[in-house]
Write an enzyme that holds these catalytic residues in place. Sequence first.
Site, PDB file in Angstrom:
ATOM      1  N   GLN A   1      38.244 -14.214  -5.557  1.00 47.13           N
ATOM      2  CA  GLN A   1      39.105 -13.532  -6.545  1.00 47.13           C
ATOM      3  C   GLN A   1      40.055 -14.512  -7.234  1.00 47.13           C
ATOM      4  O   GLN A   1      40.492 -14.262  -8.361  1.00 47.13           O
ATOM      5  CB  GLN A   1      39.934 -12.429  -5.869  1.00 47.13           C
ATOM      6  CG  GLN A   1      39.144 -11.207  -5.436  1.00 47.13           C
ATOM      7  CD  GLN A   1      38.752 -11.285  -3.974  1.00 47.13           C
ATOM      8  OE1 GLN A   1      38.494 -12.360  -3.450  1.00 47.13           O
ATOM      9  NE2 GLN A   1      38.698 -10.149  -3.298  1.00 47.13           N
TER      10      GLN A   1
ATOM     11  N   ASP B   1      48.800  -6.191   0.809  1.00 43.10           N
ATOM     12  CA  ASP B   1      48.010  -4.955   0.845  1.00 43.10           C
ATOM     13  C   ASP B   1      48.679  -3.897   1.711  1.00 43.10           C
ATOM     14  O   ASP B   1      48.428  -2.700   1.553  1.00 43.10           O
ATOM     15  CB  ASP B   1      46.599  -5.272   1.339  1.00 43.10           C
ATOM     16  CG  ASP B   1      45.882  -6.153   0.326  1.00 43.10           C
ATOM     17  OD1 ASP B   1      45.254  -5.618  -0.595  1.00 43.10           O
ATOM     18  OD2 ASP B   1      46.019  -7.394   0.413  1.00 43.10           O
TER      19      ASP B   1
ATOM     20  N   LYS C   1      45.144 -10.880   1.735  1.00 47.27           N
ATOM     21  CA  LYS C   1      43.789 -11.438   1.748  1.00 47.27           C
ATOM     22  C   LYS C   1      43.618 -12.504   2.827  1.00 47.27           C
ATOM     23  O   LYS C   1      44.514 -13.317   3.036  1.00 47.27           O
ATOM     24  CB  LYS C   1      43.478 -12.016   0.359  1.00 47.27           C
ATOM     25  CG  LYS C   1      42.081 -12.542   0.159  1.00 47.27           C
ATOM     26  CD  LYS C   1      40.998 -11.553   0.523  1.00 47.27           C
ATOM     27  CE  LYS C   1      41.029 -10.303  -0.293  1.00 47.27           C
ATOM     28  NZ  LYS C   1      40.130  -9.233   0.216  1.00 47.27           N
TER      29      LYS C   1
ATOM     30  N   ARG D   1      39.804  -3.306  -7.725  1.00 47.80           N
ATOM     31  CA  ARG D   1      40.290  -3.785  -6.431  1.00 47.80           C
ATOM     32  C   ARG D   1      41.742  -4.208  -6.597  1.00 47.80           C
ATOM     33  O   ARG D   1      42.290  -4.162  -7.697  1.00 47.80           O
ATOM     34  CB  ARG D   1      39.400  -4.880  -5.835  1.00 47.80           C
ATOM     35  CG  ARG D   1      38.727  -5.826  -6.756  1.00 47.80           C
ATOM     36  CD  ARG D   1      39.636  -6.698  -7.571  1.00 47.80           C
ATOM     37  NE  ARG D   1      40.558  -7.439  -6.731  1.00 47.80           N
ATOM     38  CZ  ARG D   1      41.675  -7.972  -7.140  1.00 47.80           C
ATOM     39  NH1 ARG D   1      42.071  -7.851  -8.408  1.00 47.80           N
ATOM     40  NH2 ARG D   1      42.473  -8.626  -6.336  1.00 47.80           N
TER      41      ARG D   1
HETATM   42  O1  MRU Z   1      39.960  -7.225  -1.539  1.00 48.23           O
HETATM   43  P1  MRU Z   1      40.843  -7.106  -2.735  1.00 48.23           P
HETATM   44  O2  MRU Z   1      40.446  -7.957  -3.889  1.00 48.23           O
HETATM   45  O3  MRU Z   1      41.134  -5.678  -3.102  1.00 48.23           O
HETATM   46  O4  MRU Z   1      42.137  -7.753  -2.118  1.00 48.23           O
HETATM   47  C1  MRU Z   1      43.373  -7.443  -2.438  1.00 48.23           C
HETATM   48  C2  MRU Z   1      43.974  -8.638  -2.992  1.00 48.23           C
HETATM   49  O5  MRU Z   1      43.679  -8.983  -4.124  1.00 48.23           O
HETATM   50  C3  MRU Z   1      44.906  -9.444  -2.264  1.00 48.23           C
HETATM   51  O6  MRU Z   1      44.957  -9.302  -0.918  1.00 48.23           O
HETATM   52  C4  MRU Z   1      46.235  -9.399  -2.973  1.00 48.23           C
HETATM   53  O7  MRU Z   1      46.928 -10.513  -2.672  1.00 48.23           O
HETATM   54  C5  MRU Z   1      47.018  -8.157  -2.659  1.00 48.23           C
HETATM   55  S1  MRU Z   1      46.626  -6.892  -3.696  1.00 48.23           S
HETATM   56  C6  MRU Z   1      47.899  -6.982  -4.819  1.00 48.23           C
END
Ligand code: MRU
Length: 380
Positions: free
Chosen positions: A208, A249, A260, A52
């Site tokens: 996370q 993201d 997130k 992820r």
């Molecule tokens: O759902 P995930 O764990 O794939 O989420 C992504 C993330 O870990 C966060 O949003 C993060 O800050 C950006 S990804 C580098």
Amino acid sequence: MRVNGRDYRTIWIDEDDRLKVIDQRALPHRFVTLVLEDFEAVRRAIADMTVRGAGLIGATAAFGMWRAALEAPRDSDGAFETYLQEAGSSLRATRPTASNLSWAVERQMAAIAKVTGIEAKIATARETAVATADEDAECGRRIGAHGARLIQAIAARKGKGPVNILTHCNAGWLAFVDYGSALAPIYAAVEAGIDVHVWVDETRPRNQGASLTAWELGAHGIPHSLIVDNAGGHLMQHGLVDAVFVGADRVTRRGDVANKIGTYLKACAAMDNGVPFYVALPSSTFDLSMSDGLADIPIEERAEDEVRYVSGVVDGASSSGPSFDKAQIVSVRICPEATRARNWGFDVTPARLVTGLVTERGVAAPSEEGIKCLFPELFS
Ligand code: MRU
């Protein structure tokens, strides 16, 4: 980065040409590596969050396209390319918010289309996947160097005591191929001798922050404290946060940031308290086809059970030493059995709340002009 004294990336091809990843569902309780045998295993690993994080999802998708190329029918170029188109669409459907995924699939399709002959196309898919992963790691290293200068400036202004940085979710090396985005500046600053302490948001529902960020920082000896998601505002009101560093993201052409769920509230609290709010990202996370993040960015809605249950280990299970590999991860329900839940994975922080976008080419103002200044070629 280092695990038990050994250098790891989050995804790699081993000496037998097998695609390997770290199983992030087992962390921090167990360190497990897995072989992704075929395209379907790669697709599933992204969908079930074995891997992820924006950059790693992108790199994994690039390797997935290589596996798809190996499995595609070879009787005609047309059948081969149709198979790859379908593989790309099924990868894109796994995690809709992180733009790195589509970006990596499109990059593979363009590279494969440029060469003739099926063997040459397969070789190109492998080379492109390896290049995508290498570039992701290199971007993280550069983001670290640029971001560390910001931390250095805060340390110089502050004079004494550690620089207190708040981060949300996991945008460290586990979210990329190596180094990370939001945590990369912290690693680089600590390496340069700057005293840093990190406030780690636990990041419900999948935690996370608690499971991955705390594990990463601990493994690298970086002082940190785990806090509940709602503590950040209180800490900022009391002068206990010098800067916020988060990942992204997807970032639109005007600098709106999807990250997130919960990131937006941290940005509001940071603005209210005059705390700089930095978003770190490689340029593969920009989506210049979108402008208004709130209107345009697709927000992934995930299974309700991620909210209704939490998982962990029963006290006494060790995360190191002899019982490390045996820790039993259990899941417990935290609400009445009949309670239903909703689970949005991401939210959008408008550009006006962002202090700067820390990229592999430096810090951009969160605006179309700012992004264009560092990445003119993306706008042509
Ligand atoms: O759902 P995930 O764990 O794939 O989420 C992504 C993330 O870990 C966060 O949003 C993060 O800050 C950006 S990804 C580098």
